[in-house]
Design an enzyme around this catalytic site. Structure first.
Site, PDB file in Angstrom:
ATOM      1  N   HIS A 139      35.639 -79.349  19.253  1.00  0.00           N
ATOM      2  CA  HIS A 139      35.494 -80.939  18.767  1.00  0.00           C
ATOM      3  C   HIS A 139      36.395 -81.121  17.652  1.00  0.00           C
ATOM      4  O   HIS A 139      36.986 -82.309  17.564  1.00  0.00           O
ATOM      5  CB  HIS A 139      33.976 -80.658  17.970  1.00  0.00           C
ATOM      6  CG  HIS A 139      33.796 -82.078  17.289  1.00  0.00           C
ATOM      7  ND1 HIS A 139      33.603 -83.297  17.578  1.00  0.00           N
ATOM      8  CD2 HIS A 139      33.807 -82.077  15.679  1.00  0.00           C
ATOM      9  CE1 HIS A 139      33.211 -84.047  16.371  1.00  0.00           C
ATOM     10  NE2 HIS A 139      33.634 -83.576  15.432  1.00  0.00           N
ATOM     11  N   ASP A 157      61.470-103.462  22.118  1.00  0.00           N
ATOM     12  CA  ASP A 157      60.680-102.383  22.693  1.00  0.00           C
ATOM     13  C   ASP A 157      61.006-101.154  21.499  1.00  0.00           C
ATOM     14  O   ASP A 157      61.843-101.269  20.480  1.00  0.00           O
ATOM     15  CB  ASP A 157      61.394-101.798  23.949  1.00  0.00           C
ATOM     16  CG  ASP A 157      60.204-100.974  24.654  1.00  0.00           C
ATOM     17  OD1 ASP A 157      59.624 -99.889  23.960  1.00  0.00           O
ATOM     18  OD2 ASP A 157      59.937-101.384  25.915  1.00  0.00           O
ATOM     19  N   TRP A 161      38.932 -75.034  13.967  1.00  0.00           N
ATOM     20  CA  TRP A 161      40.089 -75.664  14.407  1.00  0.00           C
ATOM     21  C   TRP A 161      41.254 -75.214  13.622  1.00  0.00           C
ATOM     22  O   TRP A 161      42.468 -75.252  13.848  1.00  0.00           O
ATOM     23  CB  TRP A 161      40.026 -77.137  14.264  1.00  0.00           C
ATOM     24  CG  TRP A 161      40.294 -77.613  12.873  1.00  0.00           C
ATOM     25  CD1 TRP A 161      39.464 -77.705  11.769  1.00  0.00           C
ATOM     26  CD2 TRP A 161      41.466 -78.218  12.380  1.00  0.00           C
ATOM     27  NE1 TRP A 161      39.915 -78.183  10.710  1.00  0.00           N
ATOM     28  CE2 TRP A 161      40.999 -78.643  11.004  1.00  0.00           C
ATOM     29  CE3 TRP A 161      42.774 -78.802  12.716  1.00  0.00           C
ATOM     30  CZ2 TRP A 161      41.909 -79.525  10.245  1.00  0.00           C
ATOM     31  CZ3 TRP A 161      43.587 -79.039  12.124  1.00  0.00           C
ATOM     32  CH2 TRP A 161      43.266 -79.759  10.796  1.00  0.00           C
ATOM     33  N   SER A 188      54.621 -83.287  21.363  1.00  0.00           N
ATOM     34  CA  SER A 188      54.260 -84.829  21.845  1.00  0.00           C
ATOM     35  C   SER A 188      54.377 -85.928  20.362  1.00  0.00           C
ATOM     36  O   SER A 188      54.994 -86.740  20.401  1.00  0.00           O
ATOM     37  CB  SER A 188      52.997 -84.979  22.462  1.00  0.00           C
ATOM     38  OG  SER A 188      52.540 -86.333  22.502  1.00  0.00           O
ATOM     39  N   SER A 189      53.694 -85.065  19.553  1.00  0.00           N
ATOM     40  CA  SER A 189      53.615 -86.096  18.182  1.00  0.00           C
ATOM     41  C   SER A 189      55.065 -86.265  17.558  1.00  0.00           C
ATOM     42  O   SER A 189      55.391 -87.030  16.764  1.00  0.00           O
ATOM     43  CB  SER A 189      52.485 -85.764  17.374  1.00  0.00           C
ATOM     44  OG  SER A 189      52.261 -84.294  17.306  1.00  0.00           O
ATOM     45  N   HIS A 226      47.554 -80.132   5.117  1.00  0.00           N
ATOM     46  CA  HIS A 226      47.019 -80.891   4.185  1.00  0.00           C
ATOM     47  C   HIS A 226      47.878 -82.470   4.217  1.00  0.00           C
ATOM     48  O   HIS A 226      47.339 -83.420   4.660  1.00  0.00           O
ATOM     49  CB  HIS A 226      47.213 -80.890   2.622  1.00  0.00           C
ATOM     50  CG  HIS A 226      46.355 -81.826   1.897  1.00  0.00           C
ATOM     51  ND1 HIS A 226      45.054 -81.763   1.678  1.00  0.00           N
ATOM     52  CD2 HIS A 226      46.723 -83.059   1.280  1.00  0.00           C
ATOM     53  CE1 HIS A 226      44.547 -82.876   1.221  1.00  0.00           C
ATOM     54  NE2 HIS A 226      45.644 -83.407   0.721  1.00  0.00           N
ATOM     55  N   GLU A 254      48.682 -83.306   7.173  1.00  0.00           N
ATOM     56  CA  GLU A 254      48.013 -83.569   8.415  1.00  0.00           C
ATOM     57  C   GLU A 254      46.973 -84.598   8.109  1.00  0.00           C
ATOM     58  O   GLU A 254      46.570 -85.633   8.806  1.00  0.00           O
ATOM     59  CB  GLU A 254      47.477 -82.453   9.182  1.00  0.00           C
ATOM     60  CG  GLU A 254      46.525 -82.810  10.540  1.00  0.00           C
ATOM     61  CD  GLU A 254      47.132 -83.665  11.723  1.00  0.00           C
ATOM     62  OE1 GLU A 254      48.373 -83.491  11.698  1.00  0.00           O
ATOM     63  OE2 GLU A 254      46.259 -84.186  12.375  1.00  0.00           O
ATOM     64  N   TYR A 278      46.872 -86.792   5.680  1.00  0.00           N
ATOM     65  CA  TYR A 278      47.270 -88.054   5.367  1.00  0.00           C
ATOM     66  C   TYR A 278      48.100 -88.666   6.269  1.00  0.00           C
ATOM     67  O   TYR A 278      47.784 -89.798   6.599  1.00  0.00           O
ATOM     68  CB  TYR A 278      48.203 -87.855   4.170  1.00  0.00           C
ATOM     69  CG  TYR A 278      47.480 -87.571   2.974  1.00  0.00           C
ATOM     70  CD1 TYR A 278      46.691 -88.443   2.239  1.00  0.00           C
ATOM     71  CD2 TYR A 278      47.309 -86.389   2.198  1.00  0.00           C
ATOM     72  CE1 TYR A 278      45.921 -88.264   1.132  1.00  0.00           C
ATOM     73  CE2 TYR A 278      46.670 -85.918   1.391  1.00  0.00           C
ATOM     74  CZ  TYR A 278      45.876 -87.092   0.562  1.00  0.00           C
ATOM     75  OH  TYR A 278      45.018 -86.731  -0.292  1.00  0.00           O
ATOM     76  N   SER A 337      45.341-103.026   5.353  1.00  0.00           N
ATOM     77  CA  SER A 337      46.054-103.939   4.585  1.00  0.00           C
ATOM     78  C   SER A 337      46.766-104.834   5.303  1.00  0.00           C
ATOM     79  O   SER A 337      47.227-105.880   4.694  1.00  0.00           O
ATOM     80  CB  SER A 337      47.291-102.970   3.973  1.00  0.00           C
ATOM     81  OG  SER A 337      47.064-101.773   3.077  1.00  0.00           O
ATOM     82  N   HIS A 373      44.327 -75.882  -2.448  1.00  0.00           N
ATOM     83  CA  HIS A 373      42.873 -76.479  -2.574  1.00  0.00           C
ATOM     84  C   HIS A 373      42.033 -76.307  -1.418  1.00  0.00           C
ATOM     85  O   HIS A 373      40.655 -76.395  -1.573  1.00  0.00           O
ATOM     86  CB  HIS A 373      42.946 -78.007  -3.197  1.00  0.00           C
ATOM     87  CG  HIS A 373      43.110 -79.032  -2.134  1.00  0.00           C
ATOM     88  ND1 HIS A 373      43.871 -80.150  -2.456  1.00  0.00           N
ATOM     89  CD2 HIS A 373      42.914 -79.019  -1.024  1.00  0.00           C
ATOM     90  CE1 HIS A 373      43.791 -80.947  -1.529  1.00  0.00           C
ATOM     91  NE2 HIS A 373      43.105 -80.500  -0.474  1.00  0.00           N
ATOM     92  N   HIS A 374      42.490 -76.028  -0.255  1.00  0.00           N
ATOM     93  CA  HIS A 374      41.602 -75.667   0.883  1.00  0.00           C
ATOM     94  C   HIS A 374      41.145 -74.353   0.810  1.00  0.00           C
ATOM     95  O   HIS A 374      40.295 -73.991   1.747  1.00  0.00           O
ATOM     96  CB  HIS A 374      42.406 -75.966   2.135  1.00  0.00           C
ATOM     97  CG  HIS A 374      42.450 -77.374   2.282  1.00  0.00           C
ATOM     98  ND1 HIS A 374      41.875 -78.042   3.030  1.00  0.00           N
ATOM     99  CD2 HIS A 374      43.565 -78.098   1.867  1.00  0.00           C
ATOM    100  CE1 HIS A 374      42.219 -79.317   3.089  1.00  0.00           C
ATOM    101  NE2 HIS A 374      43.490 -79.307   2.506  1.00  0.00           N
ATOM    102  N   THR A 388      45.592 -92.897  -4.803  1.00  0.00           N
ATOM    103  CA  THR A 388      44.890 -93.523  -4.007  1.00  0.00           C
ATOM    104  C   THR A 388      44.043 -94.319  -4.562  1.00  0.00           C
ATOM    105  O   THR A 388      43.484 -95.531  -3.980  1.00  0.00           O
ATOM    106  CB  THR A 388      43.821 -92.204  -3.390  1.00  0.00           C
ATOM    107  OG1 THR A 388      44.769 -91.263  -3.157  1.00  0.00           O
ATOM    108  CG2 THR A 388      43.068 -92.676  -2.189  1.00  0.00           C
ATOM    109  N   LYS A 435      45.520 -97.946  -4.393  1.00  0.00           N
ATOM    110  CA  LYS A 435      45.297 -98.561  -3.096  1.00  0.00           C
ATOM    111  C   LYS A 435      44.161 -99.461  -3.091  1.00  0.00           C
ATOM    112  O   LYS A 435      43.993-100.421  -2.521  1.00  0.00           O
ATOM    113  CB  LYS A 435      45.807 -97.421  -1.813  1.00  0.00           C
ATOM    114  CG  LYS A 435      46.746 -96.955  -1.787  1.00  0.00           C
ATOM    115  CD  LYS A 435      47.203 -96.301  -0.542  1.00  0.00           C
ATOM    116  CE  LYS A 435      47.444 -97.577   0.433  1.00  0.00           C
ATOM    117  NZ  LYS A 435      49.090 -97.528   0.576  1.00  0.00           N
ATOM    118  N   ARG A 446      28.786 -74.283   6.289  1.00  0.00           N
ATOM    119  CA  ARG A 446      29.302 -75.089   7.599  1.00  0.00           C
ATOM    120  C   ARG A 446      29.314 -74.086   8.492  1.00  0.00           C
ATOM    121  O   ARG A 446      29.365 -72.879   8.396  1.00  0.00           O
ATOM    122  CB  ARG A 446      30.507 -75.804   7.510  1.00  0.00           C
ATOM    123  CG  ARG A 446      31.879 -74.814   6.894  1.00  0.00           C
ATOM    124  CD  ARG A 446      33.064 -75.706   6.481  1.00  0.00           C
ATOM    125  NE  ARG A 446      33.545 -76.460   7.598  1.00  0.00           N
ATOM    126  CZ  ARG A 446      35.004 -76.871   7.704  1.00  0.00           C
ATOM    127  NH1 ARG A 446      35.604 -76.519   6.698  1.00  0.00           N
ATOM    128  NH2 ARG A 446      35.395 -77.300   8.925  1.00  0.00           N
TER     129      ARG A 446
END
Lengths: 532, 187, 385
Positions: free
Chosen positions: A84, A113, A149, A176-177, A260, A262, A264, A275, A309-310, A335, A338, A457
């Site tokens: 998932h 293009d 994951w 790809s990305s 991290h 990722e 963002y 926006s 921090h993870h 943040t 914004k 979790r």
């Protein structure tokens, strides 16, 4: 200096002058180099993956509906949570943003293009290949990956035959990305219309520009980390194996150095979409355009120095714990800027509440709640209590579902008339919005309480004291999942027909994309638009 | 698209790909970098993997408790323990501690002991002149033997440290064990 | 959904809503929130948590308040005309600086707490905790006392897939163990945490202690409980199939009771007072009798080798077509007792009794159509020890 991009492009005024239309049949899609077709393919693919990942989590929530194991084995449960995560992150959210970028960035900067159309084709078609590998692992001996994951060793090394396929799939999706990101940077750098200076670009383009750099910096590191895993498993290296002088915690450091940014990567483009939308429906220019750009850039830079921090509980020295706590808290500042700017944009506007605006308002509201729990998680001593509990699950789902996903939905509702030439049925769309907004909260808000009460979790079964909130959360999840079928129906209906959309679609929206007819012709801006 | 634009796109794309390759390399560069950080900050409490030369200069005014703990990884068939649970030591003085390991199977085995010190930041003050952890240890069937560690605490060790744990985890080295026994693994 | 759980849900929501309306401060003490715990640290952490929570709530009220006012007032349907302002350096500065001040103000107590947490000086005893897939091992340094702590039998039976046992009928479902960790009150206890296989995480919410158990590395952490009692936690790092089934229970005893307990344990006696609580107080109907070889197999071996003996190859080989299960009994006993080097197969000799091991091995040799007819006796196991 706000972006004053009122174009005088009038080449589409009379009729669709499209001189070479789309090729027909399967070849149109297989060999497409057209940014709009590729954008469509990305969006359709991500919608498909959204339902694949969604089905997996329905299995998870069904199992968690009541204490006790009713439906699946814990090993399969772990496969479902792991897949998932992988499918939603790499299959649903990221490709959806790339799809939106493909469709909108050339039109927003006045380019005919993407800069590298053939690479564009390739970067899309790698996705189905990668996901075929990933989904095929479900049918392999030992089952799909089940170590989360995040793929922490040594646990991930207990994966069965699926392991090399997992690594290979990650490599392909990463490639790809990365190619997608390179294409976006080159398009933005080299393909802008004359007078479209960097600080006149729409914020969606800006946020994607910064996101693309994050991708280029983070994805290769991730590819390196999984390569090391592969070597440890099959070629006798000891990157993460203590017996050979390695350290499993080092994987976590490398992973989160990617992971991290990722986070963002998955939210900055949504910031951009919102926006775009709020000024349109507040009928007021975006407040603090420049500070929005700087805030996005500083979030991106900070995202590279907060990774640990993870992993506060792995046993870091005090100095490291303090550093990562302070740097993480610091991210709250840009943040916050914004969020304040969005609210200032609404302030003294003349607001209407069409579906894109509703999703955007829900985004601001609910993403901010996710931001608050993020701030709480940053406080190291308290994080020891929150870490790896449902509080964390609630936090990152608040930023990813009513955050990233609502951002995508807002964007789709905003631009769908431009893509299809048909107005979206507002009544249905608003029903979809309210169902989604209500169920998303029923699903994820109780998870805060579960985490605080002590539920870890990634567990397939839980103590009876957690039963009520889990049942609530499951009911919310089923409702949310079913509501998304309505979304598919709405999109299908809009593609098939409906009231004709004008080229502006909304009430005087700003941006070059609104100067071309609806539906946008196969080729737009073959001669660059002239900006005032 | 004009030729000039093509060229500009090509050169920018090349630069960006170079950045990607560099970042891929950076991922691997993190491995030695991480070791440097570990030593600076004491992450993981890894001690030096080779013997270090030391000079004795006992600081009799301080006494620190050194605890010894042992773990066998993956429930492998070893008996592995420290002869004494703890020692009281003066910084700057050499001490010897003995560990005992026994192969509980009827086949030869090879193991590797991995040291870890808690708190992590004292690892760099924990010097060993002799240790069974410096190399892999081979055991005959059912063989048991004592294995020494000779260590010294650097007198520079921070004042607030009053207790140190030296932990060894014994890992079976499976591929070597396979070649030694000649018995094909796998059920 | 059973009727009773449905009622529970409705009841809970009603209570929740009621409480939030009538007494907003009351919800701080409900299970909705973090627990205060029984150590000075856990109470400080709780206060920090509440501080940050309230700071967030206040900011949320202000921010969302402005947003809602704007949504209500500045809408076209009320005839609002759009203003045209689009930036203000003053405003940007204000909403950059004020958050920074709030953050610094929050960071100070957080940093102080962290410093205290990392101060391990003057600890009075050390316990080594080792994580295993999927149980904990506790070892009291300086004594001969060490033992495995495994999910209580009553929970273990109820948690099997479609076990037919109602979890609500099991006391402390999934939060009970056969042998809890026993510690004295008012004593600074240092924990050394490591793992024997994959990464686990030892979490005791009531002590605000959570530390990862990492193979090959040792982590340390401390706590000092101010109250006696039984406290429950769980493994907090995904560690495979049994991750949800390796709870942590700590019995904090008075110092006299603890001294008596450790003394008796050190002499090798079983101490009824503590050791057997899990199995005598949580008498689920199914747990009241001796377990059969099949049940023991499902609990101890089924996680990897599967109830049908097919395993999850290649990490966990099947037993049905295994040369070991089909081969000489002595080798079979050896592997079950001592494990197999370089694989995930651990030795069970220290975790199960002679009779239990014998029952499992006998079951394996006769299940899934193998029907070897072999019966292994407890005495065979004793002989192999």
């Amino acid at each position: 200096m706000g972006p004053e991009y009122e174009a005088t492009a009038d080449q589409y005024q009379a009729d669709d002058h499209d001189h070479h239309g789309a090729p027909s049949g399967i070849k149109r899609w297989l060999f497409s180099t057209n940014h709009k077709d590729i954008g469509t393919m990305y969006l359709v693919f991500s919608l498909l993956m959204f339902f694949v990942g969604g089905t997996m989590i329905m299995i998870v929530r069904a199992e968690l509906f009541q204490p006790g194991l009713q439906f699946v084995d814990p090993a399969f449960f772990n496969q479902m949570t792991t897949m998932h995560g992988l499918v939603m992150v790499f299959g649903a959210i990221m490709p959806a943003f790339v799809g939106l970028a493909n469709w909108m960035i050339p039109m927003m900067v006045g380019a005919p293009d993407m800069a590298l159309p053939r690479m564009n084709n390739w970067s899309f078609w790698l996705l189905p290949v990668g996901f075929t590998f990933l989904v095929a692992t479900l049918f392999m001996p030992g089952g799909a990956p089940a170590a989360g994951w995040t793929m922490y060793p040594p646990l991930v090394l207990q994966t069965g035959d699926a392991f090399p396929f997992l690594v290979f799939a990650v490599h392909i999706l990463g490639a790809s990305s990365i190619m997608g990101a390179i294409n976006i940077i080159v398009t933005i750098m080299n393909m802008r219309a004359p007078k479209m200076t960097l600080l006149k670009m729409p914020l969606f383009v800006w946020t994607w520009f910064i996101t693309a750099f994050l991708l280029l910096a983070a994805m290769p590191v991730f590819a390196g980390a999984v390569t090391m895993l592969l070597f440890d498993q099959y070629f006798g290296t000891h990157f993460f194996n203590a017996a050979g002088g390695g350290d499993p915690v080092m994987f976590q450091h490398i992973f989160w150095f990617f992971g991290h940014p990722e986070v963002y990567i998955m939210i900055l483009p949504a910031f951009g979409i919102v926006s775009e939308i709020i000024p349109t429906f507040a009928r007021k220019p975006l407040f603090g355009y420049n500070s929005m750009v700087y805030a996005t850039a500083s979030i991106a830079v900070l995202s590279f120095i907060v990774w640990a921090h993870h992993m506060f509980t792995v046993g870091m020295p005090l100095a490291a714990e303090l550093f990562f706590m302070f740097s993480t808290m610091l991210i709250a500042v840009p943040t916050g800027v914004k969020v304040f700017n969005w609210i200032a944009t609404m302030w003294r506007g003349s607001m209407t509440f069409e579906t894109p605006m509703l999703f955007s308002l829900a985004f601001v509201f609910l993403f901010t709640i996710g931001g608050f729990s993020g701030l709480m998680l940053a406080i190291t001593p308290v994080d020891f209590q929150y870490h790896d509990t449902y509080f964390v699950v609630a936090h990152f789902h608040y930023v990813l579902v009513p955050g990233s996903l609502f951002g995508i939905m807002a964007g789709v509702y905003y631009w769908l008339p431009k893509w299809t030439g048909h107005v979206v049925d507002e009544k249905l769309a608003k029903t979809h919005f309210w169902l989604s907004a209500i169920f998303v909260n029923i699903t994820f808000f109780p998870q805060h309480f579960l985490g605080l009460a002590g539920m870890p979790r990634r567990i397939p079964d839980y103590s009876t004291q957690f039963a009520d909130f889990n049942m609530m959360s499951s009911l919310g999840a089923f409702g949310f999942g079913l509501s998304q079928l309505l979304f598919v129906y709405i999109v299908y209906r809009t593609v098939k027909g409906g009231e004709k959309a004008s080229s502006e679609v909304w009430d005087n929206p700003k941006g070059l994309e609104w100067t071309v007819p609806s539906p946008a012709p196969h080729h737009t801006f073959e001669t660059a638009p002239e900006l005032r | 698209m004009s030729k000039r634009k093509h060229l500009a796109n090509f050169s920018l794309t090349t630069q960006l790909f170079a950045l990607v390759v560099a970042m891929f390399g950076f991922g691997f560069a993190l491995v030695p970098l991480y070791d440097v950080f570990c030593q600076l900050l004491g992450i993981g409490g890894k001690t030096a993997a080779q013997a270090t030369a030391v000079v004795e200069a006992p600081d009799l005014s301080r006494e620190i408790v050194v605890e010894f703990v042992t773990t066998v990884n993956e429930g492998a068939p070893w008996e592995f323990r420290a002869e004494v649970a703890e020692m009281r030591v003066h910084p700057g003085k050499l001490y010897q501690a003995t560990f005992f390991a026994r192969n509980l199977t009827g086949q030869p085995l090879v193991g590797q002991a991995v040291p870890s010190v808690a708190p992590g930041q004292v690892a760099k003050y924990f010097r060993k002149t002799e240790c069974f952890c410096f190399e892999q240890q081979s055991f005959f069937a059912n063989e048991g033997r004592d294995m020494p560690v000779v260590f010294i605490l650097d007198p520079e060790i921070p004042r607030h440290i009053d207790r140190i744990t030296l932990s060894y985890t014994f890992f079976a080295i499976e591929n070597l064990a396979g070649t030694v026994t000649g018995n094909p693994p796998g059920i | 959904m059973t009727n009773s759980s449905g009622f529970r849900l409705v009841g809970k929501i009603t209570t929740l809503l009621g409480l939030m309306i009538i007494a907003p401060s009351a919800f701080a003490d409900m299970v909705l929130n973090l627990r205060r715990g029984v150590t000075d640290i856990s109470q400080t952490v709780y206060e920090l948590h509440m501080l940050i929570l309230w700071v967030c709530v206040v900011i949320a009220i202000v921010v969302f308040g402005v947003m809602i006012v704007s949504i209500v007032l500045h809408r076209r349907s009320r005839g609002a005309e759009a203003a045209s302002f689009s930036h203000s350096t003053k405003a940007e500065l204000i909403w950059t600086i004020i958050p920074v001040i709030i953050l610094v103000w929050m960071a100070v107590p957080a940093a102080k707490t962290l410093v205290v947490m990392e101060d391990l000086r003057d600890s009075e005893m050390t316990i080594k905790i080792t994580g295993y897939q999927w149980r904990w091992h506790y070892s009291y340094l300086g004594t001969e006392v060490d033992f495995f702590s495994t999910l209580a039998r009553s929970s273990n039976i109820a948690r099997q897939l479609r076990s037919g046992v109602d979890p609500f009928s099991v006391e402390n479902y999934l939060l009970d163990v056969d042998k809890p960790l026993v510690v004295p009150v008012d004593t600074k206890i240092r924990l050394l945490i490591t793992s024997s296989d994959v990464i686990h995480s030892w979490w005791m919410p009531s002590f605000a202690v959570k530390k990862d158990a990492i193979p090959g590395f040792i982590n340390e952490v401390w706590f000092k409980a101010n109250e006696t009692g039984t406290f429950r936690g769980q493994c907090a790092e995904l560690c495979g199939r049994g991750h949800g089934f390796m709870p942590i229970v700590v019995d904090v005893l008075s110092q006299q009771d603890y001294a008596a307990w450790i003394d008796a344990k050190d002499r090798g006696e079983t101490v009824a007072m503590v050791d057997s609580t899990a199995d005598t107080t949580a008498e689920a109907p199914a747990a009241a009798r001796e377990l059969s070889g099949e049940e023991l197999y499902n609990i101890s071996c089924g996680a990897c080798h599967q109830a049908n003996g097919q395993g999850l190859p290649p990490a966990f080989p099947g037993l049905v077509d295994s040369a070991v299960v089909d081969g000489p009994v002595a080798e079979h006993i050896d592997i079950v007792m001592n494990g197999r080097v370089g694989t995930a197969m651990v030795g069970f000799s220290t975790q199960l009794s002679d009779a239990e091991l014998a029952a499992i091995i006998s079951y394996e040799r006769n299940a899934w159509g193998l029907n070897s007819g072999d019966t292994v006796q407890a005495s065979d196991i004793a002989a192999a020890r």
